[in-house]
Design a protein around this motif. Structure first.
Motif, PDB file in Angstrom:
ATOM      1  N   TRP A 193       0.839  -1.205   0.000  1.00 24.74           N
ATOM      2  CA  TRP A 193       0.000   0.000   0.000  1.00 24.74           C
ATOM      3  C   TRP A 193       0.873   1.254   0.000  1.00 24.74           C
ATOM      4  N   PHE A 194       1.909   1.245   0.830  1.00 28.24           N
ATOM      5  CA  PHE A 194       2.825   2.387   0.892  1.00 28.24           C
ATOM      6  C   PHE A 194       3.477   2.627  -0.466  1.00 28.24           C
ATOM      7  N   ARG A 195       3.881   1.545  -1.164  1.00 23.31           N
ATOM      8  CA  ARG A 195       4.516   1.699  -2.474  1.00 23.31           C
ATOM      9  C   ARG A 195       3.534   2.264  -3.504  1.00 23.31           C
ATOM     10  N   LEU A 196       2.262   1.869  -3.389  1.00 24.07           N
ATOM     11  CA  LEU A 196       1.264   2.419  -4.305  1.00 24.07           C
ATOM     12  C   LEU A 196       1.070   3.913  -4.065  1.00 24.07           C
ATOM     13  N   ARG A 197       1.084   4.301  -2.808  1.00 22.32           N
ATOM     14  CA  ARG A 197       0.856   5.715  -2.461  1.00 22.32           C
ATOM     15  C   ARG A 197       2.106   6.556  -2.712  1.00 22.32           C
ATOM     16  N   TYR A 198       3.279   6.001  -2.396  1.00 18.86           N
ATOM     17  CA  TYR A 198       4.547   6.723  -2.572  1.00 18.86           C
ATOM     18  C   TYR A 198       5.514   5.851  -3.376  1.00 18.86           C
ATOM     19  N   PRO A 199       5.406   5.873  -4.710  1.00 25.93           N
ATOM     20  CA  PRO A 199       6.267   5.001  -5.541  1.00 25.93           C
ATOM     21  C   PRO A 199       7.761   5.225  -5.309  1.00 25.93           C
ATOM     22  N   GLU A 200       8.147   6.434  -4.911  1.00 24.10           N
ATOM     23  CA  GLU A 200       9.556   6.722  -4.664  1.00 24.10           C
ATOM     24  C   GLU A 200       9.859   6.811  -3.166  1.00 24.10           C
ATOM     25  N   GLY A 201       8.987   6.250  -2.364  1.00 28.48           N
ATOM     26  CA  GLY A 201       9.179   6.294  -0.924  1.00 28.48           C
ATOM     27  C   GLY A 201      10.285   5.365  -0.446  1.00 28.48           C
ATOM     28  N   LYS A 202      10.596   5.490   0.822  1.00 21.08           N
ATOM     29  CA  LYS A 202      11.677   4.697   1.402  1.00 21.08           C
ATOM     30  C   LYS A 202      11.307   4.293   2.828  1.00 21.08           C
ATOM     31  N   ILE A 203      11.659   3.047   3.198  1.00 23.99           N
ATOM     32  CA  ILE A 203      11.511   2.570   4.572  1.00 23.99           C
ATOM     33  C   ILE A 203      12.897   2.170   5.057  1.00 23.99           C
ATOM     34  N   SER A 204      13.401   2.871   6.046  1.00 25.34           N
ATOM     35  CA  SER A 204      14.721   2.548   6.579  1.00 25.34           C
ATOM     36  C   SER A 204      14.563   1.844   7.924  1.00 25.34           C
ATOM     37  N   VAL A 205      15.424   0.862   8.158  1.00 21.33           N
ATOM     38  CA  VAL A 205      15.369   0.091   9.404  1.00 21.33           C
ATOM     39  C   VAL A 205      16.782  -0.054   9.967  1.00 21.33           C
ATOM     40  N   GLU A 206      16.929   0.245  11.236  1.00 23.23           N
ATOM     41  CA  GLU A 206      18.183   0.024  11.952  1.00 23.23           C
ATOM     42  C   GLU A 206      17.914  -0.964  13.086  1.00 23.23           C
ATOM     43  N   THR A 214      19.646  -3.017  16.389  1.00 25.24           N
ATOM     44  CA  THR A 214      20.747  -3.166  17.338  1.00 25.24           C
ATOM     45  C   THR A 214      20.413  -4.294  18.301  1.00 25.24           C
ATOM     46  N   GLN A 215      21.444  -4.919  18.842  1.00 22.32           N
ATOM     47  CA  GLN A 215      21.242  -6.028  19.765  1.00 22.32           C
ATOM     48  C   GLN A 215      21.348  -5.543  21.206  1.00 22.32           C
ATOM     49  N   GLY A 216      20.314  -5.843  21.986  1.00 22.09           N
ATOM     50  CA  GLY A 216      20.317  -5.503  23.396  1.00 22.09           C
ATOM     51  C   GLY A 216      20.812  -6.665  24.239  1.00 22.09           C
ATOM     52  N   HIS A 217      20.507  -6.601  25.526  1.00 20.95           N
ATOM     53  CA  HIS A 217      20.981  -7.639  26.452  1.00 20.95           C
ATOM     54  C   HIS A 217      20.384  -9.000  26.116  1.00 20.95           C
ATOM     55  N   ASP A 218      19.070  -9.043  25.939  1.00 19.69           N
ATOM     56  CA  ASP A 218      18.418 -10.308  25.627  1.00 19.69           C
ATOM     57  C   ASP A 218      17.357 -10.130  24.544  1.00 19.69           C
ATOM     58  N   CYS A 219      17.559  -9.152  23.685  1.00 18.52           N
ATOM     59  CA  CYS A 219      16.589  -8.895  22.629  1.00 18.52           C
ATOM     60  C   CYS A 219      17.251  -8.091  21.520  1.00 18.52           C
ATOM     61  N   PHE A 220      16.507  -7.920  20.431  1.00 17.13           N
ATOM     62  CA  PHE A 220      16.916  -7.036  19.343  1.00 17.13           C
ATOM     63  C   PHE A 220      15.982  -5.834  19.324  1.00 17.13           C
ATOM     64  N   VAL A 221      16.547  -4.662  19.087  1.00 21.37           N
ATOM     65  CA  VAL A 221      15.774  -3.429  19.040  1.00 21.37           C
ATOM     66  C   VAL A 221      15.863  -2.863  17.621  1.00 21.37           C
ATOM     67  N   ALA A 222      14.707  -2.664  17.001  1.00 18.14           N
ATOM     68  CA  ALA A 222      14.654  -2.147  15.623  1.00 18.14           C
ATOM     69  C   ALA A 222      13.969  -0.782  15.612  1.00 18.14           C
ATOM     70  N   LYS A 223      14.520   0.139  14.829  1.00 20.46           N
ATOM     71  CA  LYS A 223      13.903   1.454  14.618  1.00 20.46           C
ATOM     72  C   LYS A 223      13.638   1.626  13.139  1.00 20.46           C
ATOM     73  N   ALA A 240       8.030  -5.830  13.259  1.00 23.76           N
ATOM     74  CA  ALA A 240       7.154  -5.082  14.165  1.00 23.76           C
ATOM     75  C   ALA A 240       7.367  -3.582  14.013  1.00 23.76           C
ATOM     76  N   ALA A 241       8.625  -3.145  13.959  1.00 28.13           N
ATOM     77  CA  ALA A 241       8.912  -1.712  13.849  1.00 28.13           C
ATOM     78  C   ALA A 241       8.375  -1.139  12.543  1.00 28.13           C
ATOM     79  N   VAL A 242       8.567  -1.865  11.431  1.00 27.09           N
ATOM     80  CA  VAL A 242       8.074  -1.393  10.139  1.00 27.09           C
ATOM     81  C   VAL A 242       6.546  -1.295  10.156  1.00 27.09           C
ATOM     82  N   GLY A 243       5.886  -2.330  10.699  1.00 30.34           N
ATOM     83  CA  GLY A 243       4.429  -2.320  10.746  1.00 30.34           C
ATOM     84  C   GLY A 243       3.881  -1.169  11.562  1.00 30.34           C
ATOM     85  N   ILE A 244       4.481  -0.901  12.735  1.00 30.69           N
ATOM     86  CA  ILE A 244       4.002   0.185  13.589  1.00 30.69           C
ATOM     87  C   ILE A 244       4.274   1.539  12.931  1.00 30.69           C
ATOM     88  N   ALA A 245       5.458   1.688  12.313  1.00 28.35           N
ATOM     89  CA  ALA A 245       5.774   2.950  11.644  1.00 28.35           C
ATOM     90  C   ALA A 245       4.786   3.226  10.509  1.00 28.35           C
TER      91      ALA A 245
END
Length: 241
Positions: A50-63, A65-74, A114-119
């Protein structure tokens, strides 16, 4: 608000409206892993399409990092890939650790999904046409699951020789990759599409999911590439095991 005033929720349907595309039929039931409650949400792959249809030149960036007992994505959502770093439509952060009920699920990929979906929901690519359809509870929803079964390695039968010398033992069978390792290996494969030269299949998840689906279903030049693309699509789409 006066009692005789009503809210026209139809205006919400115009947010990110794309002619000829209605996201509602793609909504599926998600189960909250903490409360067990089920509610409707859009799969992340549908949000991205849906995002690509609305913004053909859009971008989704994801970073990630690894935490103590989990991964954190932004994740950040941009209307145009040329936009400066801080000029994003929405952003979200999600952390995920290993789930005992789903040992094959990669916590890194789960956090990223999860981060991409929430964003994307923050940017208006969610069920805004159903005002009570979504919430943003801190309890982890089941956004990302993988129903991949790894065949066990068959045990080698023992062979005895009546006469000396005794033959050296056969080399150990190569270790079968775990579902997580198979997915990571698939995402590292180079993309064969010319316009994505230098990119990997994993990069297509955020760059162009429609091309990833095409590789999975119609690409015939390499069975390895096609199978890897199918694995990535199944992992992202099979979100309500």
């Amino acid at each position: 608000m006066n009692q005789d005033q009503t809210v026209d929720t139809s205006v919400l349907e115009q947010i990110n409206a794309v002619e000829g595309f209605d996201p509602r039929p793609f909504a599926v039931d998600y189960t909250d892993l903490g409360t067990g409650q089920t509610r409707k949400r859009l799969p992340v792959m549908i949000q991205m399409a849906w995002f690509r249809l609305r913004y053909p030149e859009g971008k989704i960036s994801v970073e990630v990092t690894q935490g103590h007992d989990c991964f954190v994505a932004k994740a950040r959502v941009y209307p145009n890939y040329r936009d400066p770093v801080e000029c994003y439509l929405a952003e979200a952060t999600a952390s995920r650790g290993r789930c005992q009920d789903k040992p094959s699920v990669s916590p890194r990929e789960w956090a990223q999904t999860a981060a991409v979906g929430i964003a994307l929901r923050n940017a208006g690519f969610g069920l805004q046409f159903s005002a009570a359809g979504e919430d943003f509870s801190s309890t982890a929803p089941d956004e990302f699951t993988m129903d991949l079964v790894t065949d066990p390695v068959p045990e080698e039968s023992a062979h005895t020789r009546p006469a000396a010398p005794v033959a050296p033992p056969p080399p150990p069978a190569p270790r079968e990759l775990t579902p997580e390792e198979k997915l990571e290996a698939a995402m590292r494969l180079p993309c064969p599409i010319k316009k994505f030269s230098g990119k990997t299949l994993g990069d297509l998840v955020s760059l162009d999911p429609k091309s990833l689906v095409w590789l999975a279903n119609k690409y015939t030049h390499s069975e390895e590439i096609s199978a890897a693309a199918k694995l990535i699509c199944e992992s992202a789409l099979n979100e309500c095991a």
